[in-house]
Design a protein around this motif. Sequence first.
Motif, short mmCIF file in Angstrom:
data_model
loop_
_atom_site.label_atom_id
_atom_site.label_comp_id
_atom_site.label_asym_id
_atom_site.label_seq_id
_atom_site.Cartn_x
_atom_site.Cartn_y
_atom_site.Cartn_z
N VAL A 1 -2.58 -1.53 7.82
CA VAL A 1 -1.40 -0.47 7.52
C VAL A 1 -1.48 0.08 6.27
O VAL A 1 -1.57 -0.70 5.20
N TRP A 2 -1.61 1.46 6.13
CA TRP A 2 -1.79 1.97 4.94
C TRP A 2 -0.73 2.91 4.32
O TRP A 2 -0.56 2.88 3.17
N LEU A 3 -0.23 3.64 5.24
CA LEU A 3 0.95 4.44 4.87
C LEU A 3 2.34 4.26 5.76
O LEU A 3 2.38 3.94 6.83
N VAL A 4 3.24 4.42 4.91
CA VAL A 4 4.54 4.49 5.44
C VAL A 4 5.61 5.65 5.34
O VAL A 4 5.48 6.02 3.70
N GLY A 5 6.31 6.44 5.95
CA GLY A 5 7.11 7.36 5.72
C GLY A 5 8.49 7.40 6.52
O GLY A 5 8.36 6.59 7.38
N ILE A 6 9.51 7.91 6.23
CA ILE A 6 10.82 7.97 7.08
C ILE A 6 11.15 9.09 7.23
O ILE A 6 11.38 9.94 6.04
N ASP B 1 14.94 3.79 3.09
CA ASP B 1 15.73 4.39 3.97
C ASP B 1 16.86 5.07 3.75
O ASP B 1 17.46 5.07 2.35
N SER B 2 17.60 5.60 4.73
CA SER B 2 18.91 6.30 4.43
C SER B 2 19.98 5.44 3.82
O SER B 2 21.01 5.95 3.19
N GLN B 3 20.09 4.13 4.16
CA GLN B 3 20.82 3.10 3.86
C GLN B 3 20.74 2.39 2.50
O GLN B 3 21.43 1.41 2.04
N GLY B 4 19.40 2.51 1.78
CA GLY B 4 19.11 1.97 0.37
C GLY B 4 18.21 0.99 0.71
O GLY B 4 18.17 -0.03 -0.47
N ASN B 5 17.81 0.67 2.06
CA ASN B 5 16.89 -0.46 2.05
C ASN B 5 15.35 -0.04 1.66
O ASN B 5 15.07 1.11 1.85
N ILE B 6 14.68 -0.88 1.43
CA ILE B 6 13.10 -0.67 1.12
C ILE B 6 12.27 -1.07 2.24
O ILE B 6 12.32 -2.19 2.58
N ILE B 7 11.35 -0.16 2.67
CA ILE B 7 10.34 -0.46 3.66
C ILE B 7 9.05 -0.47 2.96
O ILE B 7 8.59 0.39 2.29
N ILE B 8 8.14 -1.43 2.89
CA ILE B 8 6.85 -1.97 2.31
C ILE B 8 5.83 -1.93 3.27
O ILE B 8 5.95 -2.84 4.20
N ALA B 9 4.89 -1.21 3.49
CA ALA B 9 3.68 -1.48 4.17
C ALA B 9 2.59 -2.26 3.33
O ALA B 9 2.06 -1.98 2.43
N ARG C 1 0.74 -1.22 0.15
CA ARG C 1 0.22 0.00 0.14
C ARG C 1 0.94 1.20 0.02
O ARG C 1 0.41 2.59 -0.44
N SER C 2 2.14 1.25 0.57
CA SER C 2 3.10 2.29 0.65
C SER C 2 4.41 1.75 0.54
O SER C 2 4.77 0.61 1.14
N ILE C 3 5.51 2.84 0.29
CA ILE C 3 6.79 2.27 -0.08
C ILE C 3 7.73 3.34 0.26
O ILE C 3 7.35 4.60 -0.07
N VAL C 4 8.74 2.92 0.96
CA VAL C 4 10.03 4.20 1.22
C VAL C 4 11.34 3.55 1.31
O VAL C 4 11.53 2.57 1.63
#
Length: 332
Positions: free
Chosen positions: A300-305, A265-273, A260-263
């Motif tokens: 879970v709907w949204l993710v930001g960092i 992080d500062s290290q180039g890893n991907i976080i997916i909701a 549903r959402s994706i971002v």
Amino acid sequence: MNTNPQNHPKQAIGKVVTSGQGQTSIEKDPSSDGHIQSCTQHQTGDIGDKAVTRTTLLTETRVVEEWVSSCFMNSLCPTIDDRAWTCSHKTLTLLDRKGQEKHEVDHKTWINDISLSHTTHRPWACDSDNNILELVSGQLIQRFRTKEVPECICVTSSDHVLVGMSRHISKYTLQGQVVLTTEATRTEKPLVYTPRKITECPVTNNVAVIDDRSEDHGGDGNRRVIAMDTNFQELFVYRGEIPSSYKQTLRTVDNPFYPRSIVYDSQGNIIIADRNTPMLLLLSGRSEVLRILHTYTESVWLVGIDRHDIVWSEFGNKYPHKVKLLQYSDNT
């Protein structure tokens, strides 16, 4: 960041094994305090040009803040000053870390998505009237228009604007000139069918996109995440595969992968909701599952960092939704 892993001193917190293809594995040292170190090797633009980044993952993800949201959220973009811009229907709202509203900006039509400029740190938005807008002096100012309805937006570190539309993504200058597009001919299969969210990697400048693959747009309805380089060349597709070690969260036919959402992080890893499971997944920049960061009892709907790699996540089955701020690494 250590660009020579051979010379990096052995850490007590864990051992990391990285293959020549850039795949990442994590091993826990029995003598450690429970922290885990991950090492992700990213290939950048030129062949053979690679950057190694190291992330120390906490034993357990820690909830830093939790509160009930005062507004509906369609996007969530943390700022450099520990606040976050959200969009809700026809309104932009600036929230602090406690969820208190600090500023509102009204717009004449529905706002589909927002993204923050790396240069000015101001929000950019796309709306249902095909406008691409920038927030200037408290007002959303039109910068250019698209031929089709823009569903998602990402302002890149090179000051380009990526816009996701039906069956394609296009890269624009800040003035609206098309630089690159994934748009296919009528006889070709598109790279994406229904782009929902776009995010840029701060390490490699690669792009990850959630593609809903809607049947209305010619897709098969099987949602996925696709990563591309700066020239929109496909790097990998992630369809929600989870290692067998996470048996308690394996999906069923009735509970398919729903990113549903994706971002990044500062290290180039991907976080997916993942809305359906529901959980936050941490992937390496090459799509290997590093960890399930957090699980929820509601969608879970949204993710930001934010700049400290603190995750902001929105979740809930009915309004008002809740927001959790999560710390998963020692990058702070």
